[in-house]
Enzyme design. Structure first.
Site, PDB file in Angstrom:
ATOM      1  N   CYS A  68       0.835  -1.197   0.000  1.00 28.80           N
ATOM      2  CA  CYS A  68       0.000   0.000   0.000  1.00 28.80           C
ATOM      3  C   CYS A  68       0.874   1.253   0.000  1.00 28.80           C
ATOM      4  O   CYS A  68       1.851   1.338   0.758  1.00 28.80           O
ATOM      5  CB  CYS A  68      -0.916  -0.005   1.215  1.00 28.80           C
ATOM      6  SG  CYS A  68      -2.062   1.403   1.248  1.00 28.80           S
ATOM      7  N   CYS A  72      -0.139   5.175   6.813  1.00 24.09           N
ATOM      8  CA  CYS A  72      -0.865   5.010   8.076  1.00 24.09           C
ATOM      9  C   CYS A  72       0.087   4.415   9.110  1.00 24.09           C
ATOM     10  O   CYS A  72       0.660   3.339   8.902  1.00 24.09           O
ATOM     11  CB  CYS A  72      -2.079   4.108   7.883  1.00 24.09           C
ATOM     12  SG  CYS A  72      -3.195   4.654   6.562  1.00 24.09           S
ATOM     13  N   CYS A  75      -0.174   0.629  10.239  1.00 24.18           N
ATOM     14  CA  CYS A  75      -0.466  -0.429   9.265  1.00 24.18           C
ATOM     15  C   CYS A  75       0.781  -1.153   8.764  1.00 24.18           C
ATOM     16  O   CYS A  75       1.664  -0.536   8.147  1.00 24.18           O
ATOM     17  CB  CYS A  75      -1.235   0.137   8.085  1.00 24.18           C
ATOM     18  SG  CYS A  75      -1.757  -1.152   6.920  1.00 24.18           S
ATOM     19  N   CYS A 112     -16.174 -10.269   4.855  1.00 24.51           N
ATOM     20  CA  CYS A 112     -15.584  -8.980   4.520  1.00 24.51           C
ATOM     21  C   CYS A 112     -14.287  -9.184   3.737  1.00 24.51           C
ATOM     22  O   CYS A 112     -13.488 -10.059   4.077  1.00 24.51           O
ATOM     23  CB  CYS A 112     -15.284  -8.194   5.790  1.00 24.51           C
ATOM     24  SG  CYS A 112     -16.703  -8.024   6.894  1.00 24.51           S
ATOM     25  N   CYS A 143     -19.167  -7.496   2.593  1.00 26.36           N
ATOM     26  CA  CYS A 143     -18.593  -6.209   2.963  1.00 26.36           C
ATOM     27  C   CYS A 143     -17.243  -6.093   2.266  1.00 26.36           C
ATOM     28  O   CYS A 143     -16.556  -7.106   2.072  1.00 26.36           O
ATOM     29  CB  CYS A 143     -18.427  -6.111   4.474  1.00 26.36           C
ATOM     30  SG  CYS A 143     -17.692  -4.561   5.064  1.00 26.36           S
ATOM     31  N   CYS A 203     -20.025   0.864   7.130  1.00 21.04           N
ATOM     32  CA  CYS A 203     -19.266   0.282   8.234  1.00 21.04           C
ATOM     33  C   CYS A 203     -18.112   1.242   8.495  1.00 21.04           C
ATOM     34  O   CYS A 203     -17.225   1.391   7.653  1.00 21.04           O
ATOM     35  CB  CYS A 203     -18.759  -1.114   7.867  1.00 21.04           C
ATOM     36  SG  CYS A 203     -17.743  -1.897   9.139  1.00 21.04           S
ATOM     37  N   ARG A 275     -18.661  -3.504  16.734  1.00 22.18           N
ATOM     38  CA  ARG A 275     -17.799  -4.669  16.547  1.00 22.18           C
ATOM     39  C   ARG A 275     -16.538  -4.574  17.388  1.00 22.18           C
ATOM     40  O   ARG A 275     -15.783  -3.605  17.305  1.00 22.18           O
ATOM     41  CB  ARG A 275     -17.418  -4.829  15.081  1.00 22.18           C
ATOM     42  CG  ARG A 275     -16.505  -6.042  14.829  1.00 22.18           C
ATOM     43  CD  ARG A 275     -16.224  -6.244  13.362  1.00 22.18           C
ATOM     44  NE  ARG A 275     -17.452  -6.540  12.658  1.00 22.18           N
ATOM     45  CZ  ARG A 275     -17.765  -6.032  11.473  1.00 22.18           C
ATOM     46  NH1 ARG A 275     -16.951  -5.191  10.881  1.00 22.18           N
ATOM     47  NH2 ARG A 275     -18.895  -6.364  10.888  1.00 22.18           N
TER      48      ARG A 275
END
Length: 334
Positions: A68, A72, A75, A112, A143, A203, A275
Site C-alpha cells: 500500500c 498510516c 499499518c 468482509c 462487505c 461500516c 464490533r
C-alpha cells in the site's frame, strides 16, 4: 447521578436533547461516569435494541495484501515500512469463494474483503465485483474495504450486491495528522458520502490506543455518532502494535478504557452493530466479556484479521460457551 443513568438514550446532563445530539462534551461526560454507572447504562441501551446474548460473526479476508502506498502509522501493509508483509497479487475469485464457503461452515454470516490499495483501479474493481457476487451466492452478507472510491465506483459495488462498505475515519480530526499524512480525513469522508449516496450500508469506526487522549477518543465517538445517519456497523479497534510501524512501542491502552469506549459507542449509536475488532487476540476473556456486556455485538471470527492474528474458531466457541452467547442469525433466517 441516578437521573442521568435512567435517561439512557440522551446525552449526560442534556435530558431534553434528542437521541442523535451527541457532541464531544457530552461524550466526554459519558467517559467520566463511574465505571459501573457507564456499563449499566450501556447495557440497558443494548438490551433495549438487541438480544444481549447474540453476537454477529464476521470473517475478514485480505484479498490483496501489502504494497500500500499510504503511510498510516499503524499499518504493516504500507510499502514504506519494513514489517515482513509481502506485496501479493489480488486473489482469484475461486479462492475467495472457497474462503467464503469455509467461513459460512464455521458459522459466519458476513464475509468482509479487504484490499491494500489507496483506492481501486477500474480493472481491479471489476475483479472485486466478481468476488462480491461469489460471496452473495454463498448466502453471506458481503462487505468490502478497498480504500478511497471514485465517482461511480460505489454504485458499481451496490449493483453487484455488496451490502456494506467499510471505511474507517481512524481517529478524531484533531489527531488525524499525527497518524496519517498521505490522505486527509476529508478524503475518507468523501468516500463515505459516495457509499451512502449509492445506497450501501456504512461500516465505519476507528482505532484507539494510538497515543491519543481520552478527549480525542470522545471526539472520535462524537464524530461517528454525529453522522447522518450514524454507521450501521461500528468497528472499534485496539491498536495492534507491529514491529516496523511508527506506532510500535506506543504505551498500551488500559483495557478498562477500551471497555469504556465500547460503552460510549453503544450509548451514542444505540442501533448500530458495535464490533469488537482488531486487538481482540491480546484481550483477556474477562475483558472481552465486559465488552459484550457493554454493548459489543459483533466480532471478526476466524484465523486472521488482515495481517494480524485473530482468536481461532475453537477458542471463540469455548468463550461463547462460557458466557452463554450464541451466533446471531443472518437476516431472513428463521
Amino acid at each position: 447521578m441516578e437521573s442521568l443513568i435512567l435517561n439512557e438514550s440522551r446525552p449526560v446532563g442534556a435530558d431534553s436533547a434528542p437521541e442523535s445530539r451527541w457532541g464531544q462534551r457530552e461524550v466526554e461526560a459519558l467517559f467520566e461516569l463511574p465505571f459501573n454507572d457507564l456499563i449499566h447504562r450501556a447495557h440497558s441501551v443494548h438490551r433495549r435494541h438487541f438480544d444481549p446474548n447474540a453476537v454477529q460473526l464476521s470473517t475478514l479476508l485480505s484479498v490483496k495484501t501489502g504494497g500500500c502506498p499510504e503511510d498510516c502509522g499503524y499499518c504493516p501493509q504500507a510499502a514504506r515500512y519494513h514489517t515482513g508483509v509481502a506485496n501479493e497479487e489480488l486473489m482469484s475469485v475461486e479462492e475467495v469463494a472457497a474462503a467464503a464457503r469455509l467461513a459460512k461452515q464455521n458459522g459466519a454470516t458476513r464475509f468482509c474483503m479487504g484490499a491494500a490499495w489507496r483506492g481501486p483501479k477500474q480493472r481491479e474493481l471489476e475483479k472485486v465485483i466478481e468476488m462480491v457476487k461469489a460471496v452473495r451466492a454463498e448466502g453471506l452478507e458481503s462487505c468490502a474495504t478497498l480504500g478511497l472510491l471514485r465517482e461511480g465506483q460505489a454504485e458499481q459495488l451496490k449493483a453487484a450486491g455488496l451490502d456494506y462498505y467499510n471505511h474507517n475515519i481512524d481517529t478524531a480530526p484533531e489527531f488525524y495528522g499525527e497518524i496519517i499524512s498521505t490522505r486527509t480525513q476529508d478524503d475518507r469522508l468523501d468516500t463515505l458520502d459516495r457509499v451512502r449516496h449509492a445506497g450501501l450500508h456504512v461500516c465505519c469506526g476507528g482505532i484507539i490506543g494510538m497515543g491519543e487522549s481520552r478527549r480525542t477518543r470522545a471526539a472520535l465517538i462524537a464524530q461517528l455518532a454525529g453522522m447522518d445517519p450514524y454507521p450501521e456497523s461500528v468497528p472499534i479497534n485496539n491498536l495492534v502494535q507491529v514491529p516496523g510501524t511508527p506506532l510500535h512501542g506506543t504505551q498500551s491502552l488500559d483495557p478498562l478504557e477500551f471497555v469504556r469506549t465500547i460503552a460510549c459507542a453503544r450509548i451514542t449509536m444505540p442501533k448500530a452493530m458495535v464490533r469488537l475488532s482488531a486487538g481482540r487476540q491480546e484481550m483477556a476473556e474477562a475483558v472481552q466479556a465486559l465488552c459484550f456486556f457493554a454493548g459489543a455485538n459483533s466480532i471478526f471470527y476466524g484465523e486472521k484479521l488482515l495481517t494480524t492474528g485473530n482468536p481461532d474458531v475453537e477458542q471463540d466457541r469455548a468463550l461463547f460457551a462460557k458466557l452463554g452467547l450464541r451466533p446471531m442469525e443472518v437476516k431472513g433466517e428463521s
